[in-house]
Design a protein around this motif. Structure first.
Motif, mmCIF file in Angstrom:
data_model
loop_
_atom_site.group_PDB
_atom_site.id
_atom_site.type_symbol
_atom_site.label_atom_id
_atom_site.label_comp_id
_atom_site.label_asym_id
_atom_site.label_seq_id
_atom_site.Cartn_x
_atom_site.Cartn_y
_atom_site.Cartn_z
ATOM 1 N N VAL A 45 6.781 -9.142 10.275
ATOM 2 C CA VAL A 45 5.371 -8.900 10.571
ATOM 3 C C VAL A 45 4.773 -8.102 9.414
ATOM 4 N N TYR A 46 3.693 -8.621 8.838
ATOM 5 C CA TYR A 46 3.007 -7.978 7.729
ATOM 6 C C TYR A 46 1.566 -7.688 8.117
ATOM 7 N N VAL A 47 0.970 -6.723 7.434
ATOM 8 C CA VAL A 47 -0.486 -6.574 7.476
ATOM 9 C C VAL A 47 -0.998 -6.826 6.068
ATOM 10 N N ILE A 48 -2.174 -7.420 5.986
ATOM 11 C CA ILE A 48 -2.757 -7.763 4.693
ATOM 12 C C ILE A 48 -4.221 -7.362 4.682
ATOM 13 N N ALA A 49 -4.651 -6.748 3.586
ATOM 14 C CA ALA A 49 -6.043 -6.318 3.451
ATOM 15 C C ALA A 49 -6.921 -7.521 3.124
ATOM 16 N N GLU A 103 4.418 8.901 10.993
ATOM 17 C CA GLU A 103 4.598 8.616 9.571
ATOM 18 C C GLU A 103 3.564 7.594 9.115
ATOM 19 N N VAL A 104 2.977 7.847 7.954
ATOM 20 C CA VAL A 104 2.039 6.887 7.361
ATOM 21 C C VAL A 104 2.858 5.824 6.637
ATOM 22 N N LEU A 105 2.844 4.606 7.162
ATOM 23 C CA LEU A 105 3.631 3.528 6.567
ATOM 24 C C LEU A 105 2.967 2.945 5.331
ATOM 25 N N GLY A 106 1.671 2.995 5.276
ATOM 26 C CA GLY A 106 0.987 2.441 4.124
ATOM 27 C C GLY A 106 -0.514 2.596 4.241
ATOM 28 N N ASP A 107 -1.165 2.435 3.109
ATOM 29 C CA ASP A 107 -2.612 2.577 3.019
ATOM 30 C C ASP A 107 -3.137 1.393 2.210
ATOM 31 N N GLY A 112 -6.030 -8.056 -0.711
ATOM 32 C CA GLY A 112 -4.779 -8.789 -0.808
ATOM 33 C C GLY A 112 -3.537 -7.926 -0.722
ATOM 34 N N GLN A 113 -3.684 -6.610 -0.678
ATOM 35 C CA GLN A 113 -2.520 -5.731 -0.573
ATOM 36 C C GLN A 113 -1.790 -5.999 0.738
ATOM 37 N N THR A 114 -0.471 -6.115 0.662
ATOM 38 C CA THR A 114 0.334 -6.507 1.811
ATOM 39 C C THR A 114 1.380 -5.441 2.108
ATOM 40 N N LEU A 115 1.641 -5.219 3.385
ATOM 41 C CA LEU A 115 2.614 -4.206 3.802
ATOM 42 C C LEU A 115 3.492 -4.775 4.903
ATOM 43 N N LEU A 116 4.809 -4.659 4.726
ATOM 44 C CA LEU A 116 5.767 -5.056 5.761
ATOM 45 C C LEU A 116 5.824 -3.954 6.802
#
Length: 402
Positions: A45-49, A103-107, A112-116
């Motif tokens: 599962v990813y999130v993408i901007a 915990e901050v997993l990502g910003d 197009g920035q992608t985070l698992l």
């Protein structure tokens, strides 16, 4: 458009498929041996901007997202098919926080920035892996591994270089209308702006920055009064704060005291936020036509505040003095961006400062949110509101104009 700046979602990555026990059975091939394949891998599962969305409203109503599990293995040493990953689109400026660990997993601050955010489980092993000289017909396989299950908080802060602050009716909305294509509501009464507005300030070819008009603060905003406490987190990413002061308020109040109210509320809410570079805008100079009187008033305000930074005089009604502010801001922002590219130490210091700022703002917002929840629970117990009223009703709207 409808905009929600926070959402809590649960994501479940796919489980791995199971390995199987199988033996090769073909005519004229005696003792074919084990040929059980491995299970397929579960989906991540990813999130993408994504710049096609400016809201988290989709996650307000659909709060669980599951990736599919991998297929089980097959005979003839064929592995099961892995599952496809799923991508959750979020607006640029979204922070992903693990609610269990905080915990901050990502910003996600770039297109197009992608985070698992949840890793799929590996597939289990088929019995082929367990054959040996002493065990030529193994009847052993392993199940697939479970995918990660996480409860996450999506927190959106508008990505703006400059934030407008000031008392209600100081002229913030008129200012952003003058410098960008944003068209927030403007009227001659306080709290005309009930929601943040964003506008892109275009200076020239390849020169632009984003400005955010934040609903006006009032005294006591740091304790939850008014609207400002709900939106101050949206200036946490800004490089500059534009402090707009009405030089001749229609209610007859003292401009110096009005400016101090804003400075005090910023300091109470977030000392780190109060340390951001600020530019003082003495607005509505058209209300004082006599130049000598205007000079006296402006000099008095600056002296009483002990202001040492940049000061501009503007009339946002007719646009006087607005262009110098735009060019000053653009030059300051460009110099800061260039220094971040050329000086890694400065870039790291800037990053650490914004991380501290965001952590402080998030902490203070959560304190206010908990007070809000407690007040609603108390009101529910007294029968003032319905039992099904949502404790987290923090929906707002944002207009973003390029």
């Amino acid at each position: 458009m409808r905009f929600i700046d926070e959402a809590i979602v649960t994501v479940k990555a796919g489980d791995g498929g199971n390995g199987i026990v199988s033996f090769r059975r073909e005519k004229y091939v005696p003792r074919g041996g084990p040929d059980g394949g491995d299970g397929g891998r579960g989906g991540d599962v990813y999130v993408i901007a994504d710049d096609n969305t400016n809201t988290l409203v989709d996650y307000r109503y659909t709060r669980r997202y599951d990736a599919k599990r991998g297929e089980n293995g097959h005979s003839k040493n064929c592995s099961g098919k892995g599952s496809e990953d799923i991508f959750l689109s979020v607006p640029i400026g979204t922070t992903i926080i693990d609610t269990e660990t905080n915990e901050v997993l990502g910003d996600l601050t770039e297109l197009g920035q992608t985070l698992l955010i949840a890793k799929g489980g590996d597939g289990g092993l088929g019995n082929t892996h367990f054959k040996s000289s002493t065990n030529q017909a193994p009847r052993k396989c392993t199940p697939g591994f479970e995918g990660e299950l996480k409860c996450l908080k999506f927190e959106l802060k508008v990505v703006a270089d400059v934030g407008l602050i000031g008392l209600p009716n100081a002229g913030k909305s008129t200012f952003i209308r003058q410098v960008s294509a944003a068209k927030p509501k403007v009227a001659n009464y306080p709290f005309t702006t009930l929601v943040p507005n964003l506008g892109v300030v275009d200076i020239g070819k390849h020169r632009s920055f984003v400005m955010a008009d934040i609903p006006g603060l009032i005294e006591g905003a740091s304790e939850g009064a008014g609207l400002g406490i709900r939106f101050l987190k949206h200036v946490a990413r800004t490089r500059r704060l534009l402090h707009i002061v009405d030089v001749k308020p229609i209610d007859g109040t003292d401009p110096v005291e009005n400016a101090r109210v804003i400075l005090n509320e910023l300091e109470k809410f977030s000392p780190e936020l109060a340390q951001l570079p600020q530019i003082l805008i003495l607005n509505k100079i058209d209300q004082i036509p006599d130049e000598a009187e205007l000079n006296e008033v402006c000099t008095h305000i600056v002296a009483e505040l002990g202001w040492t930074g940049a000061v501009f005089r503007t009339s946002t009604l007719n646009g006087d003095g607005v262009d110098p502010v735009k060019y000053h801001l653009m030059n300051e922002i460009e110099l800061e961006r260039e220094r971040e590219l050329e000086d890694p130490i400065f870039a790291d210091a800037q990053k650490e400062r914004f991380e501290r700022l965001e952590a402080e703002v998030r902490r203070n917002i959560e304190v206010q949110r908990e007070a809000y929840r407690a007040a609603k629970r108390a009101a529910r117990e007294r029968g003032v509101i319905d039992d099904d009223d949502d404790d987290d009703d923090y929906d707002v709207q944002v207009e973003y104009v390029n």
